[in-house]
Enzyme design. Structure first.
Site, short mmCIF file in Angstrom:
data_model
loop_
_atom_site.label_atom_id
_atom_site.label_comp_id
_atom_site.label_asym_id
_atom_site.label_seq_id
_atom_site.Cartn_x
_atom_site.Cartn_y
_atom_site.Cartn_z
N LYS A 52 0.84 -1.21 0.00
CA LYS A 52 0.00 0.00 0.00
C LYS A 52 0.87 1.25 0.00
O LYS A 52 0.59 2.21 -0.74
CB LYS A 52 -0.93 -0.01 1.23
CG LYS A 52 -1.99 -1.10 1.17
CD LYS A 52 -2.75 -1.25 2.48
CE LYS A 52 -3.63 -2.49 2.44
NZ LYS A 52 -4.37 -2.71 3.71
N GLN A 96 -4.18 -1.83 9.96
CA GLN A 96 -4.10 -3.13 9.30
C GLN A 96 -4.69 -4.21 10.20
O GLN A 96 -4.32 -4.34 11.36
CB GLN A 96 -2.63 -3.45 8.96
CG GLN A 96 -2.45 -4.71 8.14
CD GLN A 96 -3.08 -4.61 6.75
OE1 GLN A 96 -2.99 -3.58 6.07
NE2 GLN A 96 -3.76 -5.66 6.33
N ASP A 119 -10.91 3.02 4.97
CA ASP A 119 -11.29 1.61 4.80
C ASP A 119 -12.82 1.41 4.89
O ASP A 119 -13.32 0.33 4.59
CB ASP A 119 -10.61 0.72 5.85
CG ASP A 119 -9.26 0.20 5.39
OD1 ASP A 119 -9.09 -0.01 4.17
OD2 ASP A 119 -8.39 -0.04 6.26
C1 BQF Z 1 -2.71 -9.75 -6.07
C2 BQF Z 1 -6.21 -8.86 2.80
C3 BQF Z 1 -7.17 -10.82 3.81
C4 BQF Z 1 -7.05 -10.25 5.08
C5 BQF Z 1 -6.52 -8.99 5.22
C6 BQF Z 1 -2.49 -7.65 -4.73
C7 BQF Z 1 -3.06 -7.59 -2.40
C8 BQF Z 1 -3.35 -8.93 -2.45
C9 BQF Z 1 -3.25 -9.64 -3.65
C10 BQF Z 1 -3.20 -6.81 -1.13
C11 BQF Z 1 -5.74 -8.09 1.66
C12 BQF Z 1 -5.83 -8.64 0.28
C13 BQF Z 1 -5.13 -6.85 1.89
C14 BQF Z 1 -2.80 -9.00 -4.78
C15 BQF Z 1 -4.55 -6.04 0.78
C16 BQF Z 1 -5.54 -7.59 -0.77
O1 BQF Z 1 -1.89 -9.40 -6.93
O2 BQF Z 1 -3.51 -10.67 -6.25
C17 BQF Z 1 -2.63 -6.94 -3.55
O3 BQF Z 1 -2.25 -6.18 -0.74
N1 BQF Z 1 -4.39 -6.81 -0.42
C18 BQF Z 1 -5.08 -6.35 3.23
O4 BQF Z 1 -4.58 -5.26 3.47
O5 BQF Z 1 -5.57 -7.07 4.23
C19 BQF Z 1 -6.09 -8.30 4.09
C20 BQF Z 1 -6.77 -10.12 2.68
#
Ligand code: BQF
Length: 284
Positions: A52, A96, A119
């Site tokens: 991010k 997060q 968010d």
């Molecule tokens: C990709 C997330 C579960 C729990 C908390 C790109 C992300 C993921 C995959 C990413 C996610 C999932 C995020 C891909 C943020 C998505 O190329 O497929 C980016 O960074 N995500 C999060 O902050 O918390 C989570 C999933």
């Protein structure tokens, strides 16, 4: 039929290009700023936060990271949130998830000022989404809608089936589709005849958290299939909630994992942070 592979990397890049040019356009008035709060050392969470921040930098959004030890108390976290709430450089605060057990997630999410809640987790923004009023919408569902819009997928009158009822993905995705005049069904672990319900879907959203749960016989010929899952198999392979190999033979279009919904989630976080800065500066 072989499905069109929906390129989340490319669509998210279009969003980020749009955000970057808007950030430049308002740069004489305001620089959007995002604060990322990371408690503990969860490896996936660290990757997400790094991802991010890197994307913020690429579009000219100021970002700062606040790493805190796993043992952080609720009071210590609340005082950091309070500081960020008052910081005029910061337009978005991202805590997060998940948080360690000693911290009540809800108390923290409610402490973030709703106008910095990029968010969309604060109850005020949840309520605004239900009421279909402007506010912050969770990034993953927003990314799904952005994808469907970009692809020209008709939502009005479509049968949309959302599998999964989480507060972060399933429920808000269902509401966004409803507001775009889809006929929406939410399915979950207690749903009877799940496969039959899914087979009625023109738009099928899989947000269950079970690897390759959606099989080809659960998908209508030509359906648009959006896979929100990110699961690690015992052999280390990363897969979604959809059995991609089999389902792509039936679907009209399908998102891959990785490179589908994930990158859209990040792009919409940038978009929400820009929106927040614009609201602050009276530019929107
Ligand atoms: C990709 C997330 C579960 C729990 C908390 C790109 C992300 C993921 C995959 C990413 C996610 C999932 C995020 C891909 C943020 C998505 O190329 O497929 C980016 O960074 N995500 C999060 O902050 O918390 C989570 C999933």
């Amino acid at each position: 039929m072989s499905a069109k592979r929906i390129d989340g990397k490319m669509i998210s890049q279009q969003v980020r290009i749009r955000v970057k040019s808007e950030v430049e356009k308002i740069s004489d008035r305001i620089t959007p700023g995002l604060a990322a709060v990371l408690v503990g050392e969860d490896p996936a969470s660290r990757i997400y936060v790094r991802n991010k921040r890197k994307k913020c930098e690429e579009v000219g959004i100021y970002s700062e990271e606040h790493p805190l030890p796993e043992s952080t108390s609720e009071d210590a976290l609340l005082s950091l949130i309070d500081k960020l709430n008052q910081d005029p450089k910061i337009h978005g605060i991202l805590v997060q998830l998940p948080l360690p057990d000693q911290i009540q997630e809800r108390r923290i999410l409610e402490a973030v000022l709703p106008e910095k809640d990029v968010d969309g987790f604060h109850y005020l923004n949840v309520g605004k989404l239900v009421a279909n009023e402007p506010g912050f919408v969770p990034c993953t569902p927003l990314g799904i809608i952005e994808m469907l819009n970009t692809l020209g997928v008709e939502m009005k009158g479509a049968n949309a089936v959302v599998v999964g009822r989480s507060n972060i993905v399933g429920k808000p995705a269902a509401l966004l589709l409803l507001h775009r005049h889809a006929t929406v069904t939410i399915c979950h672990s207690r749903t009877k005849n799940l496969a039959a319900v899914c087979r009625e879907a023109d738009i099928l959203i899989a947000a269950i958290g079970k690897p390759q749960f959606i099989k080809a016989d659960m998908v209508k010929e030509g359906a648009t299939v959006i896979d929100v899952g990110i699961n690690r198999l015992p052999d280390g392979r990363l897969v979604g909630d959809v059995d991609f190999e089999a389902v792509q033979e039936r679907a009209g279009a399908i998102t891959p994992v990785p490179g589908g919904v994930g990158p859209m989630t990040i792009a919409m976080l940038l978009s929400n942070t820009l929106q927040s800065a614009k609201w602050t500066a009276g530019l929107a």
